[in-house]
Design a protein around this motif. Structure first.
Motif, mmCIF file in Angstrom:
data_model
loop_
_atom_site.group_PDB
_atom_site.id
_atom_site.type_symbol
_atom_site.label_atom_id
_atom_site.label_comp_id
_atom_site.label_asym_id
_atom_site.label_seq_id
_atom_site.Cartn_x
_atom_site.Cartn_y
_atom_site.Cartn_z
ATOM 1 N N THR A 196 0.844 -1.191 0.000
ATOM 2 C CA THR A 196 0.000 0.000 0.000
ATOM 3 C C THR A 196 0.880 1.242 0.000
ATOM 4 O OG1 THR A 196 -1.690 -1.161 1.255
ATOM 5 C CG2 THR A 196 -1.797 1.244 1.225
ATOM 6 N N PRO A 197 0.649 2.171 -0.936
ATOM 7 C CA PRO A 197 1.483 3.381 -0.977
ATOM 8 C C PRO A 197 1.444 4.119 0.357
ATOM 9 C CG PRO A 197 0.126 3.214 -2.939
ATOM 10 C CD PRO A 197 -0.361 2.160 -2.001
ATOM 11 N N SER A 198 2.595 4.643 0.753
ATOM 12 C CA SER A 198 2.709 5.323 2.039
ATOM 13 C C SER A 198 3.075 6.779 1.824
ATOM 14 C CB SER A 198 3.784 4.645 2.902
ATOM 15 O OG SER A 198 4.093 5.435 4.020
ATOM 16 N N ILE A 199 2.221 7.668 2.338
ATOM 17 C CA ILE A 199 2.527 9.096 2.258
ATOM 18 C C ILE A 199 3.802 9.399 3.033
ATOM 19 C CG2 ILE A 199 1.701 11.397 2.901
ATOM 20 C CD1 ILE A 199 -1.123 10.421 2.381
ATOM 21 N N ARG A 200 3.980 8.697 4.148
ATOM 22 C CA ARG A 200 5.167 8.936 4.968
ATOM 23 C C ARG A 200 6.447 8.606 4.208
ATOM 24 N NH1 ARG A 200 5.933 6.570 11.120
ATOM 25 N NH2 ARG A 200 7.749 7.852 11.673
ATOM 26 N N SER A 201 6.457 7.474 3.488
ATOM 27 C CA SER A 201 7.657 7.117 2.735
ATOM 28 C C SER A 201 7.895 8.087 1.592
ATOM 29 C CB SER A 201 7.543 5.687 2.204
ATOM 30 O OG SER A 201 6.498 5.590 1.242
ATOM 31 N N GLU A 202 6.802 8.568 0.990
ATOM 32 C CA GLU A 202 6.957 9.551 -0.081
ATOM 33 C C GLU A 202 7.611 10.827 0.442
ATOM 34 O OE1 GLU A 202 6.025 9.422 -3.346
ATOM 35 O OE2 GLU A 202 5.192 7.404 -3.344
ATOM 36 N N LEU A 203 7.167 11.289 1.604
ATOM 37 C CA LEU A 203 7.728 12.514 2.175
ATOM 38 C C LEU A 203 9.160 12.305 2.645
ATOM 39 C CD1 LEU A 203 4.643 13.789 4.203
ATOM 40 C CD2 LEU A 203 5.491 14.658 2.025
ATOM 41 N N THR A 204 9.480 11.090 3.109
ATOM 42 C CA THR A 204 10.840 10.806 3.561
ATOM 43 C C THR A 204 11.844 10.956 2.427
ATOM 44 O OG1 THR A 204 10.008 9.299 5.259
ATOM 45 C CG2 THR A 204 12.320 9.056 4.635
ATOM 46 N N ALA A 205 11.409 10.657 1.216
ATOM 47 C CA ALA A 205 12.306 10.759 0.062
ATOM 48 C C ALA A 205 12.804 12.177 -0.164
ATOM 49 C CB ALA A 205 11.592 10.261 -1.193
ATOM 50 N N LEU A 206 12.095 13.166 0.376
ATOM 51 C CA LEU A 206 12.494 14.556 0.167
ATOM 52 C C LEU A 206 13.781 14.914 0.892
ATOM 53 C CD1 LEU A 206 9.033 16.362 0.426
ATOM 54 C CD2 LEU A 206 10.126 15.311 -1.560
ATOM 55 N N ARG A 207 14.280 14.021 1.751
ATOM 56 C CA ARG A 207 15.523 14.302 2.455
ATOM 57 C C ARG A 207 16.753 14.144 1.571
ATOM 58 N NH1 ARG A 207 14.337 10.664 7.920
ATOM 59 N NH2 ARG A 207 12.446 11.787 8.602
ATOM 60 N N ASN A 208 16.584 13.541 0.427
ATOM 61 C CA ASN A 208 17.713 13.278 -0.466
ATOM 62 C C ASN A 208 18.156 14.573 -1.142
ATOM 63 O OD1 ASN A 208 19.415 12.463 -2.631
ATOM 64 N ND2 ASN A 208 18.490 10.429 -2.589
ATOM 65 N N GLY A 209 19.357 15.028 -0.809
ATOM 66 C CA GLY A 209 19.853 16.279 -1.367
ATOM 67 C C GLY A 209 20.043 16.236 -2.867
ATOM 68 N N ARG A 210 20.420 15.067 -3.408
ATOM 69 C CA ARG A 210 20.615 14.959 -4.851
ATOM 70 C C ARG A 210 19.294 15.143 -5.603
ATOM 71 N NH1 ARG A 210 22.995 9.307 -5.568
ATOM 72 N NH2 ARG A 210 21.642 8.912 -3.777
ATOM 73 N N LEU A 211 18.178 14.729 -4.985
ATOM 74 C CA LEU A 211 16.872 14.959 -5.592
ATOM 75 C C LEU A 211 16.648 16.439 -5.828
ATOM 76 C CD1 LEU A 211 13.934 14.186 -6.376
ATOM 77 C CD2 LEU A 211 13.379 14.243 -3.940
ATOM 78 N N TRP A 212 16.968 17.263 -4.851
ATOM 79 C CA TRP A 212 16.734 18.704 -4.968
ATOM 80 C C TRP A 212 17.689 19.352 -5.960
ATOM 81 C CZ3 TRP A 212 12.323 20.522 -3.487
ATOM 82 C CH2 TRP A 212 11.621 19.843 -2.488
ATOM 83 N N LEU A 213 18.888 18.811 -6.092
ATOM 84 C CA LEU A 213 19.808 19.323 -7.113
ATOM 85 C C LEU A 213 19.262 19.042 -8.513
ATOM 86 C CD1 LEU A 213 23.275 18.323 -5.601
ATOM 87 C CD2 LEU A 213 22.370 20.643 -5.873
ATOM 88 N N ALA A 214 18.734 17.839 -8.721
ATOM 89 C CA ALA A 214 18.157 17.501 -10.021
ATOM 90 C C ALA A 214 16.938 18.373 -10.320
ATOM 91 C CB ALA A 214 17.782 16.019 -10.058
ATOM 92 N N LEU A 215 16.108 18.616 -9.315
ATOM 93 C CA LEU A 215 14.923 19.450 -9.505
ATOM 94 C C LEU A 215 15.311 20.893 -9.818
ATOM 95 C CD1 LEU A 215 12.657 18.120 -6.603
ATOM 96 C CD2 LEU A 215 12.491 17.579 -9.043
ATOM 97 N N THR A 216 16.327 21.397 -9.134
ATOM 98 C CA THR A 216 16.791 22.765 -9.388
ATOM 99 C C THR A 216 17.303 22.911 -10.818
ATOM 100 O OG1 THR A 216 17.399 23.042 -7.060
ATOM 101 C CG2 THR A 216 18.392 24.563 -8.638
ATOM 102 N N ALA A 217 18.049 21.914 -11.270
ATOM 103 C CA ALA A 217 18.569 21.955 -12.642
ATOM 104 C C ALA A 217 17.429 21.921 -13.656
ATOM 105 C CB ALA A 217 19.519 20.779 -12.873
ATOM 106 N N SER A 218 16.402 21.111 -13.383
ATOM 107 C CA SER A 218 15.252 21.032 -14.283
ATOM 108 C C SER A 218 14.540 22.377 -14.379
ATOM 109 C CB SER A 218 14.294 19.949 -13.784
ATOM 110 O OG SER A 218 13.188 19.817 -14.649
#
Length: 429
Positions: A197-219
């Motif tokens: 079952t999809p978990s909102i908590r796990s989805e939000l936990t993924a936001l801690r990944n700094g590389r994710l935010w670097l990729a989003l900033t570049a986009s």
């Protein structure tokens, strides 16, 4: 003698192209106004920069709506989410087509953007899971290809139809096509096969990944650079380049063809060379926009640079979108939604700043000048990602280095895209 591993399949599943058809409609509506801007401004009684806020409003709706709708629909069946998104999309276009005031049209554009955000956040996950980790960039490139194909076919046809039937005609056409799409798309979208079952908590936990935010900033930065110019391409081409308004749709075809080629090319090589693809594309985009600033008054050069603008800028995005989904690990839905938000942060910021520049002494040279500067800032997060890749366990900076997870991290759930083995990859940069 040990058997050799079977090479991964290169054929994408049919569902990927069905989803690309949906993004085709949504890409058409997002960029179509760029070709209808003078007609809409005259009919609604506002200046071109003010009417350009319809582009900005759609982008803002995507920025806020994509992550919100991703969370709100997380536990809904993917097939139902995609169908409802298309129906709301159709309703929003009916409202715009019937509107007589700018405020109503603006509000309908925001609602339409919310539906688009919901569609994209689910479509990206469905496509990457169906294609598998080895073809994740290609799958996202194909889905985004629907958006770029909209620039080849949808936007020019919409612009041409708007000149013949008035600007409301293309909105009616999109409403009808979206309604038809909602009735047939369910036949091709598979039922969720994920036992977890999809978990909102796990989805939000993924936001801690700094590389994710670097990729989003570049986009955000690369799209901000391109769309700062493209949002006002019609007045630039007619008033500065001197191209007749009835020929502008043909120039828009050139941009769309370049964008489609860039998305396809970037998606194909991005799985093996992510950093080389993105850094080269960002540099090329900044250079092309700078040249457009000085050469836009020359028709042949302007037409060629518009096509190259699409080629270079859109080669970067499928790779960055795939990075975002991979960096999110067990929580791809919110990452895909945030990727859409980042894309539209760039569109909103780029079109807004370009509109301000258009009203200054820079005049029609302002949008492309602003675009070149914004595109150049893409190098900051990209270089940071490259440095991180070099410092991780894989010194070649390959995709595996970018997407590998820290020791002790939980494994991906069934059908979740996973990092490709380093042995299958060439050095990325």
């Amino acid at each position: 003698m040990s058997s050799q591993p079977r090479p991964p399949t290169t054929r994408l599943p049919l569902v990927v192209f069905v989803l690309a058809a949906g993004t085709f409609l949504m890409g058409t509506t997002e960029f179509m106004i760029a070709g209808l801007l003078p007609e809409m401004a005259a009919d609604l009684g506002f200046s071109i920069p003010h009417t350009g806020l319809l582009i900005t409003a759609f982008a803002v709706g995507m920025i806020v709506g994509s992550p919100l709708m991703a969370v709100a629909t997380l536990r809904m069946p993917q097939r139902l989410t995609l169908t409802l998104a298309l129906l709301v999309f159709a309703a929003g276009h009916v409202v715009v087509a019937l509107s007589t005031t700018f405020a109503v049209a603006l509000g309908a554009r925001v609602v339409t953007a919310l539906a688009t955000g919901a569609f994209w956040s689910v479509a990206a996950v469905v496509a990457t899971r169906a294609a598998g980790a080895a073809n994740s960039s290609r799958a996202l490139g194909a889905v985004i290809g629907g958006l770029t194909l909209a620039n080849v076919i949808g936007v020019p046809i919409g612009s041409f139809a708007g000149q013949l039937t008035g600007w409301r005609g293309p909105f009616w056409a999109l409403a009808i096509l979206a309604t038809v799409g909602a009735t047939v798309i369910g036949r091709f979208i598979p039922h969720n096969t994920d036992a977890t079952t999809p978990s909102i908590r796990s989805e939000l936990t993924a936001l801690r990944n700094g590389r994710l935010w670097l990729a989003l900033t570049a986009s955000a930065a690369i799209m901000g650079g391109v769309l700062a110019t493209y949002s006002y391409i019609t007045p630039i081409l007619t008033d500065r380049t001197g191209i007749p308004s009835n020929l502008v749709p043909l120039v828009l075809v050139g941009f769309g063809a370049g964008a489609l080629a860039g998305t396809t090319f970037g998606g194909r090589i991005g799985d093996r060379h992510p950093m080389t693809t993105t850094i080269t594309g960002a540099i090329a985009t900044a250079v092309i926009l700078a040249l457009f600033t000085t050469l836009a008054a020359q028709p042949v050069a302007a037409i060629a640079l518009v096509a190259l603008m699409g080629l270079a800028g859109f080669a970067v995005n499928p790779v960055l979108s795939a990075m975002a989904v991979q960096f999110a690990g067990n929580a791809p839905t919110l990452a895909a939604a945030l990727s859409t938000s980042a894309f539209n942060v760039g569109i909103a910021a780029g079109s807004w700043v370009a509109g301000l520049a258009l009203g200054t002494g820079l005049g029609l040279a302002g949008p492309s000048m602003v675009g070149a500067l914004i595109a150049l800032t893409t190098l900051v997060p990209l270089v940071a990602l490259a440095v991180i890749a070099r410092r991780r366990a894989h010194p070649d900076g390959s995709w595996a280095a970018l997407t590998s997870r820290p020791k002790g991290a939980t494994t991906a759930r069934p059908n979740q895209p996973a990092s490709r083995p380093a042995a299958q990859l060439e050095p990325a940069c």
